[in-house]
Design an enzyme around this catalytic site. Structure first.
Site, PDB file in Angstrom:
ATOM      1  N   LEU A 102     -52.086  78.425  -0.050  1.00  0.00           N
ATOM      2  CA  LEU A 102     -51.823  78.969   1.277  1.00  0.00           C
ATOM      3  C   LEU A 102     -52.043  77.808   2.238  1.00  0.00           C
ATOM      4  CD1 LEU A 102     -53.721  82.407   1.143  1.00  0.00           C
ATOM      5  CD2 LEU A 102     -51.261  82.005   0.939  1.00  0.00           C
ATOM      6  N   ASP A 103     -51.255  77.761   3.302  1.00  0.00           N
ATOM      7  CA  ASP A 103     -51.427  76.684   4.285  1.00  0.00           C
ATOM      8  C   ASP A 103     -52.826  76.750   4.887  1.00  0.00           C
ATOM      9  OD1 ASP A 103     -48.787  76.067   3.850  1.00  0.00           O
ATOM     10  OD2 ASP A 103     -48.069  77.185   5.601  1.00  0.00           O
ATOM     11  N   LYS A 104     -53.234  75.647   5.478  1.00  0.00           N
ATOM     12  CA  LYS A 104     -54.580  75.583   6.061  1.00  0.00           C
ATOM     13  C   LYS A 104     -54.802  76.715   7.076  1.00  0.00           C
ATOM     14  CE  LYS A 104     -57.444  72.353   8.607  1.00  0.00           C
ATOM     15  NZ  LYS A 104     -57.400  71.133   9.413  1.00  0.00           N
ATOM     16  N   THR A 106     -53.202  79.622   7.124  1.00  0.00           N
ATOM     17  CA  THR A 106     -52.897  80.950   6.564  1.00  0.00           C
ATOM     18  C   THR A 106     -54.175  81.561   5.998  1.00  0.00           C
ATOM     19  OG1 THR A 106     -50.659  80.246   5.997  1.00  0.00           O
ATOM     20  CG2 THR A 106     -51.485  82.193   4.869  1.00  0.00           C
ATOM     21  N   LYS A 188     -42.950  80.366   7.076  1.00  0.00           N
ATOM     22  CA  LYS A 188     -42.822  79.707   8.386  1.00  0.00           C
ATOM     23  C   LYS A 188     -41.402  79.157   8.560  1.00  0.00           C
ATOM     24  CE  LYS A 188     -47.670  78.488   8.687  1.00  0.00           C
ATOM     25  NZ  LYS A 188     -48.631  77.460   8.302  1.00  0.00           N
TER      26      LYS A 188
END
Ligand code: URA
Length: 234
Positions: A102-104, A106, A188
């Site tokens: 997961l992105d930082k 998220t 995104k």
């Protein structure tokens, strides 16, 4: 959770009977507490000592984490704190890693495991494990956006996403989105291609796993036996 005598025997150093004898003789501690019951159920990451010496943790471990924003989904990073920093010391030695990223910024459901074979299978592009995200965007989502998701959005660089599903909330800047793959920054980029940048993103399910509503952000728990079996059936 596994029986204490089984965990000792799984190291290969003692038979099940020898393990039971050691436990009944009071020579075994679990997380620092003496334990004389061979049938005691122990957490996968619990520190077990025999005569004061820790035994090697054995067996695969599966944890559900509610990832907070600000941590990277990696085992180590030269600059940023990782999701593993949320785990207690005794879990740091088990070789756990996040199955997927997961992105930082998220938040939400992240599976942590040391079962490389299972993670590899779940993450293989052909596996098409379903993921559900809750998202908020800058702008208003429309029926046309939902149709575009259903048809398979083409990202800015020409990459075509598999068809997914999006359900809008009454507040039209919010939605739940189902996807069946995990391209880099996929959601995104999908929303950016519709001109509606994501402002908040939370993963609420991953394959058969649903984020436990009792898990606060930054908290984790071991998967139940049913959840582990469901992952293997995936
Ligand atoms: N899609 C994204 O854009 N970011 C995530 O963290 C997960 C899915």
């Amino acid at each position: 959770m596994e029986r204490l005598d089984k965990r000792l025997a799984a190291t290969g150093r003692w038979s099940r009977k020898e393990a039971r004898d050691l436990i009944r003789a009071g020579r075994v501690t679990v997380s620092g507490q003496p334990c004389r019951r061979p049938e005691e159920k122990v957490e996968p990451g619990a520190e077990i000592c025999v005569d004061g010496a820790a035994i090697e943790a054995s067996g695969p471990v599966y944890l559900m984490l509610n990832k907070p924003a600000g941590l990277v989904s990696a085992t180590e990073d030269p600059r940023e704190p990782t999701v593993l920093s949320l785990l207690p010391e005794r879990y740091q030695r088990l070789g756990l890693f996040p199955a997927g990223r997961l992105d930082k910024d998220t938040v939400g459901l992240l599976l942590l495991t040391n079962d490389g074979a299972l993670a590899h299978r779940l993450l293989a592009p052909r596996s098409h494990v379903d993921k559900v995200y809750y998202l908020e965007v800058d702008g208003f989502l429309t029926r046309e956006d939902c149709l575009a998701v259903e048809q398979g959005i083409t990202l800015g660089d020409g990459t075509v996403c598999l068809p997914g599903k999006m359900e809008l909330f009454d507040e039209k800047n919010r939605a739940n989105l189902w996807i069946h793959e995990g391209k880099y920054h996929q959601i995104k980029r999908m929303m950016a291609s519709r001109g509606k940048p994501v402002t908040y993103l939370k993963r609420i399910s991953f394959g058969p796993l649903t984020l436990d509503p009792d898990l606060e952000e930054g908290s984790w728990r071991a998967l139940t036996e049913e959840e582990i079996q469901a992952l293997f059936r995936q």
